[in-house]
Design a protein around this motif. Sequence first.
Motif, mmCIF file in Angstrom:
data_model
loop_
_atom_site.group_PDB
_atom_site.id
_atom_site.type_symbol
_atom_site.label_atom_id
_atom_site.label_comp_id
_atom_site.label_asym_id
_atom_site.label_seq_id
_atom_site.Cartn_x
_atom_site.Cartn_y
_atom_site.Cartn_z
ATOM 1 N N THR A 1 0.812 -1.221 0.000
ATOM 2 C CA THR A 1 0.000 0.000 0.000
ATOM 3 C C THR A 1 0.845 1.270 0.000
ATOM 4 O O THR A 1 0.304 2.371 0.043
ATOM 5 N N ARG B 1 -0.013 8.637 -5.425
ATOM 6 C CA ARG B 1 -0.864 7.592 -5.992
ATOM 7 C C ARG B 1 -1.472 8.040 -7.321
ATOM 8 O O ARG B 1 -1.476 7.296 -8.311
ATOM 9 N N HIS C 1 -4.404 -1.146 -9.703
ATOM 10 C CA HIS C 1 -4.685 -1.852 -8.452
ATOM 11 C C HIS C 1 -4.262 -3.311 -8.522
ATOM 12 O O HIS C 1 -3.946 -3.931 -7.496
ATOM 13 N N ASP D 1 -1.154 -4.020 -6.665
ATOM 14 C CA ASP D 1 -1.131 -3.868 -5.209
ATOM 15 C C ASP D 1 -1.226 -5.242 -4.558
ATOM 16 O O ASP D 1 -2.213 -5.599 -3.914
ATOM 17 N N ILE E 1 -6.411 -4.111 2.207
ATOM 18 C CA ILE E 1 -6.043 -3.056 1.260
ATOM 19 C C ILE E 1 -7.230 -2.122 1.028
ATOM 20 O O ILE E 1 -7.086 -0.891 1.029
ATOM 21 N N GLY F 1 -8.122 2.396 -5.823
ATOM 22 C CA GLY F 1 -7.032 3.112 -5.180
ATOM 23 C C GLY F 1 -6.788 4.500 -5.731
ATOM 24 O O GLY F 1 -5.692 5.047 -5.576
#
Length: 589
Positions: A434, A518, A528, A531, A561, A574
């Motif tokens: 993250t 991000r 994503h 991740d 997450i 995200g």
Amino acid sequence: MFDRILRVDLTEQKFEKGNIPQETLKKFIGGKGVGMKLLTEEDTSNDPFDPGNPLIFVTGPLTGSLIQTSGRSALVTRSPLTNTFLDSHAGGHFGPALRRAGWDYLLIKGASDEHVYIHVTPEGVRFEGANRLWGSDAFSTEKALWKKHPRSKVACIGQAGENLVRFASVGTELFRHFGRGGAGAVMGSKNLKAVVVEGDLPIKMANTGEFTNLSISLTKDLKEHPNAKNRRELGTMMWIRMGHEIGNFLPTKNFQMGQFEHYENITAESMKEKLNWSSKGCYGCGVIMCSKVSKWDGKEMEGPEYETTAYLGSGCLLKEPEEVAEANWLCDKFGLDTISTGVTISYAMESAEKKVLNSEDNSEIKFGSSESVNKLIEKIALREGIGDILAEGTRRSSEKIGGGSEYWAIQTAGMELSGVNPLGSYSMALSLVTSDFASHTRLWTATAEMNQDLVLEELPQLIVDGQDEINARNSLIVCDFLPYGFDRLVPFLNAATGLDYSTEELMEAGGRMQSLSRMYSMKKGRTHKEDTLPDRFFEEESFAGLMKGQRIRREFLEEQIQEVFKIRGWNTEGFPTNETLERLGLSKL
């Protein structure tokens, strides 16, 4: 005021002096924060090696000041390893020297037609030819430039940066490095061999008297702090023993294990004896002095550090201090990040063990062989043979090598994992996936998990808060090893800048940085889907920590997450929501 920026155009060989707006400083503080803001505004690249990718040396409002650990600075750019945001930090004296040369930020764009280095002074920049330096290692380059500019500090690349190795570093003071993520390759793509900074301007504080009194008080307290004493005695290498004996998270044999049979040989105590350690501090650090100067076989070097020893040592099954030190020395000489180098070499060793390389490499590359490690370091730096593939990092290497090797290519979103084996520390795994990139420097939770001080359900909030705090600290900039929080640091910041920051504002600034990085990374291609962890950490049982005796379930990791995303005000992919952007004062990229 802490706002001086020097913009350098290598293509046109021009420079421009300027100032950072006060609003930007209030929102982003300095260091990583302002560097990130500049990157999002200035980067016009389609690829990290494009001339439009800026290379931004940044200092913080505390850099070069009286506060202990004020020697750190950072290098912000688009990483050629991940294609996304990168801030790489180094200690030593380069940051304070940049400020004494009259500049708080140095932004370099474009690419020179010829090999050059730049000489930065209070007057601006001189562009100097570097044809004679091109092809030289980092040690030779820095020594040659010291001889020509004896009052300067130098940041330079070795052959790895020239050859665009995607995890090439930028070295300074021989053994300090802006290491992670390949900033050295960005420098090489610009035909820029070195940055030489020189000047003797005073570093001014808004309230000198208050800043001095705060510094005296903090230094007095720091001398008695047990963390400072431990680091002065054992340095970062204390984690070899703790990682093996208590945490069971010491990266071993390319993350196959969390303990190393021969760990005792490479502990701080063994290194101290066999490498004849003496302690050394960065600029402004006469108390912690965590760096260790090693002497062996006629060589002298600062290091090895824990991360280097974990990845070039136990990760590759090297069991002698001299073997680890030699590998470290070679990486510094060629200009390579020791973490990515170690992980990439251990990936190659497991690939050879499983017979997925060519027959010659399968027979020659072996775990536990210092000869294999040293040969691969040189081959990677010079892009020779298998080194040309490994120079791309584990993600790209596994795509080329195939044979199922992505299973043991230990990376997240292209960045080789650092800090611990996630099978011994689940909290670190969640933090790594993250973070803006997968590094232990984003947040270190391994100690608390090792001491059984963490609750699984509380991890998402802990990680959000911890990442935000580290972002702000990396904008001040102070060392991770300064064992004090914002209650002690905010008064320093206000005395330095004359502004009126609060702890809450610093935490909000840290969250603002996380959302901005991000957005930038997703604009540059991160999704994503990235991740996550390598398959090894889902398929194999955890040795220790919160998941001891269990396999990390993909569904559970995704749930946590998503909780991190929810706390941050990001959507399920995200990306920050419009409401979050408005709250943080950010515009869409």
